[in-house]
Design an enzyme around this catalytic site. Structure first.
Site, PDB file in Angstrom:
ATOM      1  N   ASP A 116      -5.882  50.827  36.111  1.00  0.00           N
ATOM      2  CA  ASP A 116      -6.174  49.922  34.997  1.00  0.00           C
ATOM      3  C   ASP A 116      -6.548  50.706  33.743  1.00  0.00           C
ATOM      4  O   ASP A 116      -7.148  51.775  33.829  1.00  0.00           O
ATOM      5  CB  ASP A 116      -7.359  49.004  35.341  1.00  0.00           C
ATOM      6  N   SER A 162       7.840  44.115  29.747  1.00  0.00           N
ATOM      7  CA  SER A 162       6.396  43.976  29.957  1.00  0.00           C
ATOM      8  C   SER A 162       5.623  44.957  29.084  1.00  0.00           C
ATOM      9  O   SER A 162       6.102  46.065  28.797  1.00  0.00           O
ATOM     10  CB  SER A 162       6.099  44.277  31.424  1.00  0.00           C
ATOM     11  N   TYR A 198       6.734  49.680  39.454  1.00  0.00           N
ATOM     12  CA  TYR A 198       7.080  48.426  38.765  1.00  0.00           C
ATOM     13  C   TYR A 198       7.316  48.704  37.272  1.00  0.00           C
ATOM     14  O   TYR A 198       8.361  48.346  36.714  1.00  0.00           O
ATOM     15  CB  TYR A 198       5.958  47.383  38.945  1.00  0.00           C
ATOM     16  N   LYS A 244      10.819  48.666  34.789  1.00  0.00           N
ATOM     17  CA  LYS A 244      11.010  47.973  33.501  1.00  0.00           C
ATOM     18  C   LYS A 244      11.486  48.970  32.432  1.00  0.00           C
ATOM     19  O   LYS A 244      12.388  48.681  31.644  1.00  0.00           O
ATOM     20  CB  LYS A 244       9.708  47.314  33.048  1.00  0.00           C
TER      21      LYS A 244
HETATM   22  P1  NAD Z   1       7.673  35.442  39.635  1.00  0.00           P
HETATM   23  O1  NAD Z   1       7.623  36.300  40.839  1.00  0.00           O
HETATM   24  O2  NAD Z   1       6.910  34.170  39.637  1.00  0.00           O
HETATM   25  O3  NAD Z   1       9.188  35.101  39.261  1.00  0.00           O
HETATM   26  C1  NAD Z   1      10.232  36.005  39.495  1.00  0.00           C
HETATM   27  C2  NAD Z   1      11.308  35.235  40.244  1.00  0.00           C
HETATM   28  O4  NAD Z   1      12.405  36.106  40.491  1.00  0.00           O
HETATM   29  C3  NAD Z   1      10.823  34.712  41.591  1.00  0.00           C
HETATM   30  O5  NAD Z   1      11.101  33.332  41.673  1.00  0.00           O
HETATM   31  C4  NAD Z   1      11.631  35.511  42.605  1.00  0.00           C
HETATM   32  O6  NAD Z   1      11.911  34.762  43.775  1.00  0.00           O
HETATM   33  C5  NAD Z   1      12.863  35.861  41.799  1.00  0.00           C
HETATM   34  N1  NAD Z   1      13.555  37.072  42.237  1.00  0.00           N
HETATM   35  C6  NAD Z   1      13.025  38.297  42.470  1.00  0.00           C
HETATM   36  N2  NAD Z   1      13.982  39.151  42.824  1.00  0.00           N
HETATM   37  C7  NAD Z   1      15.161  38.468  42.831  1.00  0.00           C
HETATM   38  C8  NAD Z   1      16.494  38.802  43.134  1.00  0.00           C
HETATM   39  N3  NAD Z   1      16.838  40.025  43.536  1.00  0.00           N
HETATM   40  N4  NAD Z   1      17.440  37.840  43.023  1.00  0.00           N
HETATM   41  C9  NAD Z   1      17.126  36.586  42.638  1.00  0.00           C
HETATM   42  N5  NAD Z   1      15.867  36.213  42.346  1.00  0.00           N
HETATM   43  C10 NAD Z   1      14.891  37.138  42.449  1.00  0.00           C
HETATM   44  O7  NAD Z   1       7.241  36.346  38.385  1.00  0.00           O
HETATM   45  P2  NAD Z   1       6.987  35.913  36.876  1.00  0.00           P
HETATM   46  O8  NAD Z   1       5.544  36.109  36.595  1.00  0.00           O
HETATM   47  O9  NAD Z   1       7.612  34.619  36.625  1.00  0.00           O
HETATM   48  O10 NAD Z   1       7.762  37.072  36.130  1.00  0.00           O
HETATM   49  C11 NAD Z   1       9.062  36.877  35.604  1.00  0.00           C
HETATM   50  C12 NAD Z   1       9.511  38.160  34.948  1.00  0.00           C
HETATM   51  O11 NAD Z   1       8.589  38.506  33.916  1.00  0.00           O
HETATM   52  C13 NAD Z   1       9.542  39.357  35.900  1.00  0.00           C
HETATM   53  O12 NAD Z   1      10.664  40.142  35.591  1.00  0.00           O
HETATM   54  C14 NAD Z   1       8.263  40.094  35.577  1.00  0.00           C
HETATM   55  O13 NAD Z   1       8.381  41.455  35.863  1.00  0.00           O
HETATM   56  C15 NAD Z   1       8.133  39.833  34.084  1.00  0.00           C
HETATM   57  N6  NAD Z   1       6.746  39.933  33.605  1.00  0.00           N
HETATM   58  C16 NAD Z   1       5.778  39.160  34.177  1.00  0.00           C
HETATM   59  C17 NAD Z   1       4.450  39.281  33.736  1.00  0.00           C
HETATM   60  C18 NAD Z   1       3.353  38.459  34.354  1.00  0.00           C
HETATM   61  O14 NAD Z   1       2.187  38.816  34.166  1.00  0.00           O
HETATM   62  N7  NAD Z   1       3.641  37.387  35.060  1.00  0.00           N
HETATM   63  C19 NAD Z   1       4.145  40.176  32.697  1.00  0.00           C
HETATM   64  C20 NAD Z   1       5.165  40.927  32.134  1.00  0.00           C
HETATM   65  C21 NAD Z   1       6.474  40.790  32.597  1.00  0.00           C
HETATM   66  N1  UFG Z   2      -9.318  41.714  36.783  1.00  0.00           N
HETATM   67  C1  UFG Z   2     -10.537  41.534  37.377  1.00  0.00           C
HETATM   68  N2  UFG Z   2     -10.581  40.890  38.570  1.00  0.00           N
HETATM   69  C2  UFG Z   2      -9.452  40.410  39.179  1.00  0.00           C
HETATM   70  C3  UFG Z   2      -8.218  40.592  38.560  1.00  0.00           C
HETATM   71  C4  UFG Z   2      -8.165  41.262  37.352  1.00  0.00           C
HETATM   72  O1  UFG Z   2     -11.565  41.976  36.867  1.00  0.00           O
HETATM   73  O2  UFG Z   2      -9.559  39.832  40.280  1.00  0.00           O
HETATM   74  C5  UFG Z   2      -9.261  42.380  35.457  1.00  0.00           C
HETATM   75  C6  UFG Z   2      -8.418  43.626  35.433  1.00  0.00           C
HETATM   76  O3  UFG Z   2      -9.171  44.732  35.820  1.00  0.00           O
HETATM   77  C7  UFG Z   2      -7.970  43.652  33.965  1.00  0.00           C
HETATM   78  C8  UFG Z   2      -7.856  42.170  33.607  1.00  0.00           C
HETATM   79  O4  UFG Z   2      -8.655  41.485  34.552  1.00  0.00           O
HETATM   80  O5  UFG Z   2      -8.969  44.215  33.170  1.00  0.00           O
HETATM   81  C9  UFG Z   2      -6.440  41.637  33.670  1.00  0.00           C
HETATM   82  O6  UFG Z   2      -5.888  41.949  34.935  1.00  0.00           O
HETATM   83  P1  UFG Z   2      -4.543  41.266  35.459  1.00  0.00           P
HETATM   84  O7  UFG Z   2      -4.305  41.777  36.841  1.00  0.00           O
HETATM   85  O8  UFG Z   2      -4.605  39.798  35.285  1.00  0.00           O
HETATM   86  O9  UFG Z   2      -3.454  41.795  34.440  1.00  0.00           O
HETATM   87  P2  UFG Z   2      -2.991  43.282  34.097  1.00  0.00           P
HETATM   88  O10 UFG Z   2      -3.219  43.483  32.646  1.00  0.00           O
HETATM   89  O11 UFG Z   2      -3.573  44.268  35.026  1.00  0.00           O
HETATM   90  O12 UFG Z   2      -1.439  43.226  34.422  1.00  0.00           O
HETATM   91  C10 UFG Z   2      -0.587  42.121  34.071  1.00  0.00           C
HETATM   92  C11 UFG Z   2       0.567  42.064  35.061  1.00  0.00           C
HETATM   93  C12 UFG Z   2       1.439  43.289  34.898  1.00  0.00           C
HETATM   94  C13 UFG Z   2       1.889  43.389  33.468  1.00  0.00           C
HETATM   95  C14 UFG Z   2       0.689  43.431  32.540  1.00  0.00           C
HETATM   96  C15 UFG Z   2       1.118  43.454  31.111  1.00  0.00           C
HETATM   97  O13 UFG Z   2       0.085  41.990  36.388  1.00  0.00           O
HETATM   98  O14 UFG Z   2       2.571  43.145  35.702  1.00  0.00           O
HETATM   99  O15 UFG Z   2      -0.129  42.263  32.769  1.00  0.00           O
HETATM  100  O16 UFG Z   2       1.980  42.421  30.856  1.00  0.00           O
HETATM  101  F1  UFG Z   2       2.587  44.524  33.309  1.00  0.00           F
END
Ligand code: NAD
Ligand code: UFG
Length: 338
Positions: free
Chosen positions: A296, A125, A150, A154
């Site tokens: 943030d 991430s 979190y 990572k």
């Molecule tokens: P998500 O929660 O939708 O998907 C993660 C999945 O992993 C879920 O289906 C959950 O049930 C499963 N899971 C969690 N722990 C588990 C375990 N111990 N065993 C088996 N399954 C398990 O999240 P996502 O947005 O799809 O994220 C996927 C990956 O990408 C994560 O590792 C997250 O940290 C990373 N990531 C996500 C974002 C984002 O903004 N969505 C940004 C950067 C990185």
């Molecule tokens: N924001 C709002 N209102 C909301 C939600 C978010 O104003 O209801 C703003 C936040 O303050 C930020 C921007 O929108 O400025 C984006 O916020 P997000 O929560 O959508 O995303 P973040 O950048 O905070 O974080 C996300 C994931 C993290 C990941 C990161 C970088 O939640 O897990 O992107 O990949 F690490």
């Protein structure tokens, strides 16, 4: 046929990666404990691709279950998306986050090694960079403090993977640092399915648009950005998923450990996203300015040219497509997968 183990297959990103893998002709062995998802997403992936995933409802910390899966299939590579991902929740529940994310990854790696499967693509991430000194962020940018469990999990997993590769160069590892994935598959059959009040911007906006929430809270309007609201590098989840296919192509050669930013390489503010959403949907998004959210940062965007140069990947879809597809998913599934 090449077999890929996809952890977190039922989740937001995992389900989109599964579609791209199946479309590219891979055989997908999926594992998910469904702690933040449900198996309807897996059925939807089959409906989109007309192909099936071999799905195991298991926890990646369950060594016996993993052992069984690896005994039944010769797995060529693992794409490791499973993990807990809510920043605020991780502050409340650090032990649960470290246990799930770190122990889960350690167990997976141990079983992979036992079966000689040493190709791993890891969902990292942008959060690992912390509040950096200069933008855009490249893979060489010095990491700054990452204040939540979190993000720390990572970081620690990245370090574990680096140490593992240093110890045994037959491991091929790619760390994909995702920026802000939003949007949904264009079919509207799979998408982001937050439980309860969405933490992230786009699902919150779509829930306002559909009438579930009265207005958007805009967290801060006094940042040093072009309109004072927070700037992020949003990437369409379908583009992000395609990046994994390119990473798999690259991992076939002896690659050591490589790191790539997966991002569109452009910064958009909260109000830019609101405006784009309003323009493409014709729906007004009322909002109220609220104090900045704890932890943030003002702005975060990347230079994604390394992925273009080395993987031949770049994001194709723009912010309007991201808004259209996020809305299409929300409209077709007002209550998510329920
Ligand atoms: P998500 O929660 O939708 O998907 C993660 C999945 O992993 C879920 O289906 C959950 O049930 C499963 N899971 C969690 N722990 C588990 C375990 N111990 N065993 C088996 N399954 C398990 O999240 P996502 O947005 O799809 O994220 C996927 C990956 O990408 C994560 O590792 C997250 O940290 C990373 N990531 C996500 C974002 C984002 O903004 N969505 C940004 C950067 C990185
Ligand atoms: N924001 C709002 N209102 C909301 C939600 C978010 O104003 O209801 C703003 C936040 O303050 C930020 C921007 O929108 O400025 C984006 O916020 P997000 O929560 O959508 O995303 P973040 O950048 O905070 O974080 C996300 C994931 C993290 C990941 C990161 C970088 O939640 O897990 O992107 O990949 F690490």
């Amino acid at each position: 046929m090449v077999k890929i183990l996809l952890t977190g297959v039922a989740g937001y990103i995992g389900s989109h990666v599964a579609v791209e893998l199946l479309n590219a002709g891979y055989d997908v062995i999926g594992i998910d404990n469904l702690s933040n998802s449900c198996d309807k997403s897996i059925q939807a992936v089959s409906a989109i691709t007309k192909k099936n995933i071999t799905f195991y409802k298991s926890d990646i910390r369950d060594e016996d279950a993993l052992q069984q899966i690896f005994s039944q299939h010769i797995i060529d590579a693992c794409i490791h998306c499973a993990g807990l991902k809510a920043v605020a929740e991780s502050v409340e529940k650090p032990l649960e986050y470290y246990d799930n994310n770190i122990n889960g990854t350690m167990t997976l790696l141990k079983v992979m090694r036992r079966f000689g499967c040493k190709n791993m693509i890891f969902s990292s991430s942008a959060t690992v960079y912390g509040d950096v000194d200069a933008l855009p962020i490249t893979e060489q940018t010095t990491k700054r403090d990452c204040s939540n469990p979190y993000g720390q999990s990572k970081n620690m997993i990245e370090q574990i993977l680096q140490d593992l590769q240093n110890s045994d160069n037959s491991w091929n590892i790619i760390l994909l640092r995702y920026f802000n994935p939003i949007g949904a598959h264009k079919s509207g059959k799979i998408g982001e399915n937050p439980q309860g009040i969405p933490n992230n911007l786009m699902p919150y906006i779509t829930q306002v648009a559909i009438g579930k929430r009265p207005y958007l809270n805009v967290f801060g309007n006094n940042y040093n950005t072009h309109d004072g609201t927070g700037v992020r590098d949003y990437i369409h989840v379908a583009d992000l998923a395609k990046g994994h296919i390119k990473a798999l192509d690259a991992i076939k050669i002896n690659c050591g450990l490589k790191i790539y930013n997966l991002s569109a390489g452009k910064g958009y503010s909260v109000l830019d996203i609101v405006k784009s959403f309003e323009k493409v949907t014709g729906i007004k998004i009322p909002y109220q300015i609220k104090p900045p959210r704890n932890g943030d940062i003002a702005a975060c965007y990347a230079d994604a040219s390394k992925a273009l140069k080395e993987l031949g990947w770049k994001a194709e879809l723009g912010i309007d497509d991201m808004c259209i597809d996020a809305w299409n998913w929300q409209k077709k599934n007002p209550d998510g997968y329920k």
